[in-house]
Write a protein that holds these residues in place. Sequence first.
Motif, PDB file in Angstrom:
ATOM      1  N   ALA A 338       2.577  -3.915 -11.213  1.00 45.43           N
ATOM      2  CA  ALA A 338       1.155  -3.527 -11.618  1.00 45.43           C
ATOM      3  C   ALA A 338       0.847  -3.195 -12.839  1.00 45.43           C
ATOM      4  O   ALA A 338      -0.923  -3.257 -13.585  1.00 45.43           O
ATOM      5  N   ASN A 339       1.951  -2.379 -13.732  1.00 42.85           N
ATOM      6  CA  ASN A 339       1.414  -1.932 -14.762  1.00 42.85           C
ATOM      7  C   ASN A 339       1.009  -2.728 -16.111  1.00 42.85           C
ATOM      8  O   ASN A 339       0.273  -2.790 -16.683  1.00 42.85           O
ATOM      9  N   ALA A 346       2.846  -7.779  -8.146  1.00 37.46           N
ATOM     10  CA  ALA A 346       3.616  -6.275  -7.079  1.00 37.46           C
ATOM     11  C   ALA A 346       2.955  -6.515  -6.187  1.00 37.46           C
ATOM     12  O   ALA A 346       3.631  -5.753  -5.116  1.00 37.46           O
ATOM     13  N   ILE A 347       1.654  -7.043  -5.161  1.00 39.86           N
ATOM     14  CA  ILE A 347       1.570  -6.900  -4.121  1.00 39.86           C
ATOM     15  C   ILE A 347       3.398  -7.675  -3.012  1.00 39.86           C
ATOM     16  O   ILE A 347       3.387  -7.270  -2.531  1.00 39.86           O
ATOM     17  N   ASP A 348       3.328  -8.990  -3.366  1.00 37.99           N
ATOM     18  CA  ASP A 348       4.537  -9.421  -2.387  1.00 37.99           C
ATOM     19  C   ASP A 348       5.408  -8.312  -2.658  1.00 37.99           C
ATOM     20  O   ASP A 348       6.422  -8.301  -1.727  1.00 37.99           O
ATOM     21  N   SER A 362       4.812   5.339  -0.799  1.00 39.17           N
ATOM     22  CA  SER A 362       4.129   4.496  -1.524  1.00 39.17           C
ATOM     23  C   SER A 362       4.006   3.313  -2.289  1.00 39.17           C
ATOM     24  O   SER A 362       2.713   2.760  -3.089  1.00 39.17           O
ATOM     25  N   ALA A 363       4.248   2.232  -1.178  1.00 39.27           N
ATOM     26  CA  ALA A 363       4.034   0.852  -1.557  1.00 39.27           C
ATOM     27  C   ALA A 363       2.500   0.583  -0.916  1.00 39.27           C
ATOM     28  O   ALA A 363       1.447   0.311  -1.387  1.00 39.27           O
ATOM     29  N   GLN A 369      -4.311   0.515  -4.888  1.00 44.72           N
ATOM     30  CA  GLN A 369      -5.036   1.026  -5.882  1.00 44.72           C
ATOM     31  C   GLN A 369      -5.049  -0.137  -6.523  1.00 44.72           C
ATOM     32  O   GLN A 369      -5.650  -0.376  -7.199  1.00 44.72           O
ATOM     33  N   ILE A 370      -3.822  -1.075  -6.442  1.00 40.75           N
ATOM     34  CA  ILE A 370      -4.577  -3.132  -6.517  1.00 40.75           C
ATOM     35  C   ILE A 370      -5.963  -3.117  -6.156  1.00 40.75           C
ATOM     36  O   ILE A 370      -6.508  -4.286  -7.150  1.00 40.75           O
ATOM     37  N   ALA A 371      -5.544  -2.539  -4.513  1.00 37.74           N
ATOM     38  CA  ALA A 371      -7.116  -3.559  -5.007  1.00 37.74           C
ATOM     39  C   ALA A 371      -8.461  -2.767  -4.847  1.00 37.74           C
ATOM     40  O   ALA A 371      -9.142  -3.421  -5.386  1.00 37.74           O
ATOM     41  N   GLU A 372      -8.086  -1.416  -5.224  1.00 41.36           N
ATOM     42  CA  GLU A 372      -9.378  -0.596  -5.901  1.00 41.36           C
ATOM     43  C   GLU A 372      -9.729  -1.286  -7.204  1.00 41.36           C
ATOM     44  O   GLU A 372     -11.169  -1.995  -7.904  1.00 41.36           O
ATOM     45  N   SER A 373      -8.623  -1.684  -7.927  1.00 41.37           N
ATOM     46  CA  SER A 373      -9.295  -1.685  -9.683  1.00 41.37           C
ATOM     47  C   SER A 373      -9.510  -3.624  -9.116  1.00 41.37           C
ATOM     48  O   SER A 373     -10.372  -4.465 -10.330  1.00 41.37           O
TER      49      SER A 373
END
Length: 456
Positions: A338-339, A346-348, A362-363, A369-373
């Motif tokens: 993700a970084n 990252a999603i997988d 944490s997952a 966070q990914i969805a928001e980004s």
Amino acid sequence: MDEALLENFIALILTHTGIHIRSQDKSLLAKKLSDRSRALSYSRLSSYYALLANGGDRDSQQEWKVLASVITTGESYFFRDQGQITLLQERILPELMTTHSEDRRLNILSAGCSSGEEVYSLAILLKELIPYIHNWNISLVGLDLNQEAIAKAKEGLYSEWSFRGVEPARRSHYFQRTAQGWQVIPELQKMVEFRCANLIQDGITCFAHESVDLIICRNVFIYFDRDRISLVLKKFIDLLKPKGYLLTGHTELQGQIVEPLQILSFPESVIYQHSPHPPEILPAPTPSQPLIPANTWERAQDAFSQGNYGDAIRLSKDWLKLNPKDDQTLSLIAQAAANQGKYAAAIDTCHQILAIAPTSSSALFLLAQIAESQGDIDKAKEYLRRILFLDPNSIPAYLELLELHARDRESGQAQRLLETAAALLQERPDTDIIPYRQGVTVATLRTHLEQLLKSL
């Protein structure tokens, strides 16, 4: 309301609808029950409870329909969850079209369809994918417990809010602008059917055994407990044709026994395919044990802390050869990917973690966070609500969800979340560190929430 009576109501609602009332929602439920009791001119809440408990009575059945509309507040919009929409458009529906190129028949069920946006979205995809669609026999049925939502779906009239993210040209092609909003065109409305149904209590009678090609049931199971998820899942499996598909909300079936469904993992989503007779898979030969240095995990952590994410991922994958189900190592890989901006990877990896540890906050946090980004705020909210369903005391999840609702100017929901977060903080010393963003003290968070309250 007497606490014992409220618990009896909660148990009755769970039995009748499958809906699990969370502790933070009890006071709101008590108010709604009191309002309904007064509306029916009952002088005592116990009389209203007796009406609901007498499930075979006609008046009781009618009141359950009304109460279901009061306690379910499903919110939807067109083409929700772009990841799954992409899978439907590029893989699932074209595959089903090929399978049925001879008989030209498709049966599709949307369970928990809310006010119908999902069903009409499917109808639009089918019209865009199938040439000469009038030559096909397509049954596209939406079911929901909420009779008010079903009435709205049948009406097919929607506000601007239901079209967020929809291209204006597509909206203008399938909807007509009226003084009241956007009306579904008759051609599209004829393709769909809506029914009021209780997935827990009722049989799903709109389709026969093993006759359905695709079932979509998203953001429904998060309100059910484990036993009721299993009950409804068995009904879905009974309906699906061999090779038929089931789509649910992300991670909603984690921890469930899904056989004979086969789990298919894609960057966009995990989906399920009915495979009643999977081919026999012979065991692979046992490989020789790899030689992995004992300090590999420490080196991976050091690389991550120094921002060397490629090295961190490489070393972590080496460590996984010895510990293939180490969710901590997988978490480091997911965060490093993700970084790097490699969101699909990252999603997988997050879904791999959830397959091992279904309650991994944490997952779920990283997925949010990914969805928001990526601009999918509704998916981010869904993941955060999933965390709160698993851990009602997760202060960071309340705070993240609060920020999203406040950003969307959803002041009512934001205020309820703020009050819950503030109540949880009251139980903590001022100097405690809350793992929110980079870590912050309870005292600082209290000040932040006070300022945020003034802005709502």
